[in-house]
Write a protein that holds these residues in place. Sequence first.
Motif, PDB file in Angstrom:
ATOM      1  N   ARG A   1      37.673  45.392  43.425  1.00  0.00           N
ATOM      2  CA  ARG A   1      36.261  45.249  43.039  1.00  0.00           C
ATOM      3  C   ARG A   1      35.734  43.876  43.433  1.00  0.00           C
ATOM      4  O   ARG A   1      34.603  43.749  43.931  1.00  0.00           O
ATOM      5  N   GLU A   2      36.531  42.850  43.203  1.00  0.00           N
ATOM      6  CA  GLU A   2      36.092  41.496  43.551  1.00  0.00           C
ATOM      7  C   GLU A   2      35.896  41.343  45.050  1.00  0.00           C
ATOM      8  O   GLU A   2      35.120  40.486  45.494  1.00  0.00           O
TER       9      GLU A   2
ATOM     10  N   ARG B   1      40.835  45.405  39.803  1.00  0.00           N
ATOM     11  CA  ARG B   1      40.032  44.184  39.701  1.00  0.00           C
ATOM     12  C   ARG B   1      39.970  43.452  41.042  1.00  0.00           C
ATOM     13  O   ARG B   1      38.900  43.011  41.485  1.00  0.00           O
TER      14      ARG B   1
END
Length: 713
Positions: free
Chosen positions: A276-277, A273
């Motif tokens: 990806r951010e 996560r």
Amino acid sequence: MTSSSVTATRTAALEILRTLVGRPDADFHEGQYEAIETLVDHRRRALVVQRTGWGKSAVYFVATLLLRRQGTGPTILVSPLLALMRDQVAAAARAGVRAVSINSANAHEWTDVLAALRADEVDVLLVSPERLNNPSFRDEQLPALLERAGLLVVDEAHCISDWGHDFRPDYRRLRDLIAAMPAGVPVLATTATANSRVVTDVAEQVARGVSTGSTDDVVTIRGPLARASLRLGVLRLPDSRARLAWLLSHLAELPGSGIIYTLTVSAAEDTARLLREAGHAVRAYTGQTDTTEREESEGLLKANQVKALVATSALGMGFDKPDLGFVLHLGAPSSPVAYYQQVGRAGRATENADVLLLPGVEDEAIWQYFATSSMPSQNQAEAVLAALHANGGAPLSTPALEARVDLRRSPLELLLKVLDVDGAVRRVSGGWVATGQPWVYDRDRYERIGAARLAEQNAMLDYERITGCRMEFLQRALDDDTAVPCGRCDNCTAPWYPTDVSASAASTAGSALDRVGVALDPRAQWPTGADRLGVSAKGRIDPGDRLLGGRSLARLTDLGWGNTLRDVFAPGTPDAPASAALKAACVRVLAEWGWAERPVGVVAMPSRSHPQLVASVAAELSRVGRLPLLGSLDLVGTGPTGDSGGNSAYRLSSVWGGFEVGAELAASLAGATGPVLLVDDLADSRWTLTVAGRLLRRAGAPGVLPFTLALRS
């Protein structure tokens, strides 16, 4: 065997090999044709121990076609993972080998597969070791297959050995299958990760059923395990924040696409996560990932459409991407052998690939946390056998057994497999039965295996600290006596990786690790069999007795607050009030909760192990939230019995009747106009919270919002 027939075999074998790899100039690696000749011309048993990428699958595909041309039946190939099966079927098709699989993911195809086998239209049948003990397959299909089989292949054969780093009880069952093979049917076992102890153990099992049963009956072909394409390194950074910041700073610089391994599911998901951010094309890949999503992620990585998969060991044996550019570890596996296997995914068909280990200070704690032995405890094994005997010979399903012995489903299933391969129990239609064969707890063996596991952990720590060649160290851990310095790793040359971390990446990583709040889902169903243990409840939990959705500060396995919480809940850590930072983090969970209705008060659980910790958090949430501290539930007598960690039925029975709502708390709840916040230290099975919530609801609370500092996993 005449020289002309040997020449003819080699010519035919080479033609098949070139079709398989798609290169007209391809030739055998050292040892490949020797293995094929052993199987095809001499119909003997062989054990091949060669590095990843050497071409072990070419041996059994070429041997299969040669044997089929001689009129034999199909090859039975036992593979441990679905990913391996998918890749193997595709590879076989390139060489004109008709391969099919029977596994848990393609049940809809089994009828067609069995029909093709009966019509002799299958060259290779891939099966999982678990399928071999499916009662209908084992009793109805397997005997006929063994009668017709032309070759038995056991891939990833180190799993047979309980000395192997990846021992699996279902795999050890193969020793009986091997012993049952008809005379003259060759057997091949292959692995890339076996030290001398494991090689000897596997060879002994491969020799079962032949004339002498000696390892002299097994041709062992063992090659050097050095991986010349790999550039190894270890970068020590102070904490999780620094490691994630390094990854944010330098992931784009790593060659091609690759795998980032983590030790826990939550670490894989959190890291993916974060990346990806930050704009990186990555996906999480764990044992909890949906099968369809796993296949899709594997395909994206093979097509270089993602930079990396952030994975647990679920992405291991069998995944085949020859041009994988890098393997990076956020945290070390618990043994050099497991590490060698995972890094062996990289650089199989490229001249260069980068392998970097970023060890964590928390690694040893995580190893200990997951140290669930595959060997049974004597009390647990005897309880299972007693329950089966007490059932009078009728089978007991796993859920029914779970209600009779204090074991959770996963360890119970593992124990049953161990007892099965030891001959003490047998899986039949409808569940499990005791065989009546005597079973003696082999304490000495299990203790020696446990000591070996500890030695492997210490060796992994040695790998991180050595000043000599890292590849040589890994080879020697696998007892490869050809090991020499590689001339490529960071110790043979100099650190080849950057060590700087950008300020912005450090800030981003710090913010990600400081995230708080994990959903705590309420129980909706009483566990099967709890009524047999004195619990007057079964079926669905009445909506009027249920908890509302809750929150925990973090999981014990998390990279961020998990580190702090593991220290708080570590054995031997004395009880104490929560630190200011910990209380502030709990307040932030409440601020970000987004509940449908704000609580009207705070209730504390009567913790016996962490009373000061729970009381301090409850008081702080009351103070900051301006919520009245309504009090605490009371213990009945000495309170709950037993330890945490048992199965649902036993855990519920141990807390049932262990608490009550005293008169003072009941008076505070009378006329409550909204839910109450229930504060506890650690959620594991959630039955303590469920029982407490039911009592509070029945005492007048319109709803109960559970909050715990930690969630076990």
